[in-house]
Design a protein around this motif. Structure first.
Motif, PDB file in Angstrom:
ATOM      1  N   UNK A 242      16.211   7.445   0.075  1.00  0.00           N
ATOM      2  CA  UNK A 242      15.731   7.301   1.455  1.00  0.00           C
ATOM      3  C   UNK A 242      16.898   7.030   2.404  1.00  0.00           C
ATOM      4  N   UNK A 243      17.995   6.505   1.868  1.00  0.00           N
ATOM      5  CA  UNK A 243      19.139   6.153   2.707  1.00  0.00           C
ATOM      6  C   UNK A 243      19.928   7.369   3.197  1.00  0.00           C
ATOM      7  N   UNK A 244      19.485   8.578   2.846  1.00  0.00           N
ATOM      8  CA  UNK A 244      20.161   9.805   3.288  1.00  0.00           C
ATOM      9  C   UNK A 244      19.158  10.737   3.958  1.00  0.00           C
TER      10      UNK A 244
ATOM     11  N   UNK B  56       4.932   7.502   5.953  1.00  0.00           N
ATOM     12  CA  UNK B  56       5.100   6.084   6.293  1.00  0.00           C
ATOM     13  C   UNK B  56       4.215   5.648   7.459  1.00  0.00           C
ATOM     14  N   UNK B  57       4.045   6.524   8.454  1.00  0.00           N
ATOM     15  CA  UNK B  57       3.321   6.133   9.668  1.00  0.00           C
ATOM     16  C   UNK B  57       1.885   5.726   9.380  1.00  0.00           C
ATOM     17  N   UNK B  58       1.258   6.347   8.407  1.00  0.00           N
ATOM     18  CA  UNK B  58      -0.143   5.991   8.118  1.00  0.00           C
ATOM     19  C   UNK B  58      -0.271   4.580   7.551  1.00  0.00           C
TER      20      UNK B  58
ATOM     21  N   UNK C  28       3.495   5.860  -2.868  1.00  0.00           N
ATOM     22  CA  UNK C  28       4.748   6.553  -3.213  1.00  0.00           C
ATOM     23  C   UNK C  28       4.744   6.976  -4.677  1.00  0.00           C
ATOM     24  N   UNK C  29       4.110   6.148  -5.531  1.00  0.00           N
ATOM     25  CA  UNK C  29       3.948   6.526  -6.930  1.00  0.00           C
ATOM     26  C   UNK C  29       5.101   6.141  -7.824  1.00  0.00           C
TER      27      UNK C  29
ATOM     28  N   UNK D 260       0.837  -1.207   0.000  1.00  0.00           N
ATOM     29  CA  UNK D 260       0.000   0.000   0.000  1.00  0.00           C
ATOM     30  C   UNK D 260       0.869   1.253   0.000  1.00  0.00           C
ATOM     31  N   UNK D 261       1.923   1.244   0.811  1.00  0.00           N
ATOM     32  CA  UNK D 261       2.826   2.402   0.872  1.00  0.00           C
ATOM     33  C   UNK D 261       3.545   2.590  -0.460  1.00  0.00           C
TER      34      UNK D 261
END
Length: 380
Positions: free
Chosen positions: A337-339, A352-354, A290-291, A285-286
């Motif tokens: 995302x790694x930075x 992300x939390x949702x 994100x698209x 879902x995430x």
């Protein structure tokens, strides 16, 4: 010499009974009792493996804690040695300065005795009387206090020698401590590798028991196909192990960290990565929100995989048996995302939390081990 981190190898005596039960289940005629015995045997094997993983985890945590304490002592000793060496050099320079000053007084006294005040007035070139007077005064002061200057130089030299000795002792101690740290690292990584081999063997036995259980279940299902109710009752224990990939945790909780079978994991649609069923569903879902497909470098990590990471980074990587990767609820991202501070990382922070995913506090910029790439599923 026996490593102080080593303890007696993990016992596998409990496995014997499980394998015996499995063999019985394979050779016995298909009956409800035989199927149940296979199910019970597999469940006992699961619990045995879980206990072994917990024991190994406790041992590796203790070894890692001891290693971190040794590393801290080594760092403190090295810092103290460096400070002492600097102080010794400063004292040496002071001694040299004092002795050079005294030597200069001796040289100047020999070449030109100190003039009287009247002589200064008579012989000093115009405009230089003040400088000449000051130089003469300094020369006279050092002459009159040359004993103090000499003592000061000697004291500085003695202090420099003492500090050099202390620094040498500290450096020698640091060398010994560094060797001890290296030995601890070697012992810890070797023990982790040994445990990996032992637990991997136990896991293979578990898979054999589960395969026997599955075979027995299939035979029992075929025998009682006409009696659906009886078949459902006899297979209920087995179905409790199965993951459905519909978003429920499924079988993952029945196993030990790092030993989740493929049936307890679900693909997340990125490469060959997989997670626990509910974490996988939330990830999908995430990913859709994100698209642009999320970039992933690591997801579920087996116990053996965690041992490999731990061996490369003892004291930094999670102790095998404790990583959330081993539960199938952690992902390491790439693609920005790694930075910290990138648009991709900020999107995760905001969204992300949702979907039940968080960036744990220890991985934050001010956390114990900043890791912008590491995210964990905690549910809604």
């Amino acid at each position: 010499m026996r490593s102080r981190l080593a303890i007696p190898a993990l016992a596998f005596v409990a496995m014997t009974g499980v394998l015996t039960a499995t063999a019985t289940a394979q050779t016995a005629p298909p009956t409800v009792d035989g199927t149940q015995a296979a199910v019970d045997g597999a469940q006992a094997q699961v619990e045995s493996l879980r206990a072994q993983v917990e024991a190994a985890t406790t041992e590796l945590i203790a070894g890692t804690t001891a290693l971190e304490e040794s590393q801290a002592r080594l760092a403190a000793t090295q810092a103290q040695a460096a400070q002492t060496r600097t102080a010794a050099e400063q004292a040496r320079l002071q001694a040299v300065e004092e002795r050079n000053r005294l030597a200069d007084v001796v040289r100047r006294s020999y070449l030109q005795p100190a003039p009287s005040d009247l002589q200064l007035v008579l012989v000093a070139p115009p405009g230089t009387l003040s400088e000449t007077t000051l130089a003469s005064a300094e020369l006279g002061y050092v002459r009159s206090n040359q004993g103090d200057v000499l003592r000061s130089a000697d004291n500085a030299r003695l202090q420099a020698d003492r500090l050099k000795t202390v620094a040498a002792q500290l450096e020698s101690e640091a060398t010994v401590q560094a060797a001890q740290v290296d030995a601890q690292v070697a012992a810890l990584t070797a023990r982790a590798e040994q445990i990996k081999v032992q637990l991997t063997a136990a896991s293979a036995q578990l898979e054999a028991a589960q395969a026997a259980r599955t075979k027995a279940q299939q035979e029992e299902d075929a025998r009682v196909a006409a009696a659906a109710a009886a078949s459902a009752a006899s297979s209920s224990a087995f179905r409790s192990f199965a993951a459905t990939c519909d978003g429920a945790p499924g079988a993952a909780s029945a196993y030990a960290n790092g030993f989740l079978p493929a049936s307890a994991l679900c693909p997340i649609g990125v490469g060959g990565h997989a997670l626990r069923a509910d974490a996988a569903a939330a990830f999908k879902l995430m990913n859709a929100a994100y698209g642009n497909q999320l970039c992933v470098t690591d997801s579920y990590r087996s116990y053996a995989g965690q041992v490999d990471v731990f061996a490369r980074k003892p004291g930094l990587a999670a102790v095998p048996g404790t990583s959330n990767h081993g539960w199938g609820v952690a992902v390491d991202f790439c693609g920005g995302i790694e930075s910290f501070g990138t648009p991709a990382h900020e999107w995760m922070n905001a969204n992300a939390r949702q979907f039940g995913w968080i960036h744990p506090a220890w991985a934050e910029p001010g956390g114990a081990k900043p890791e912008p790439w590491h995210w964990e599923y905690v549910g809604s």
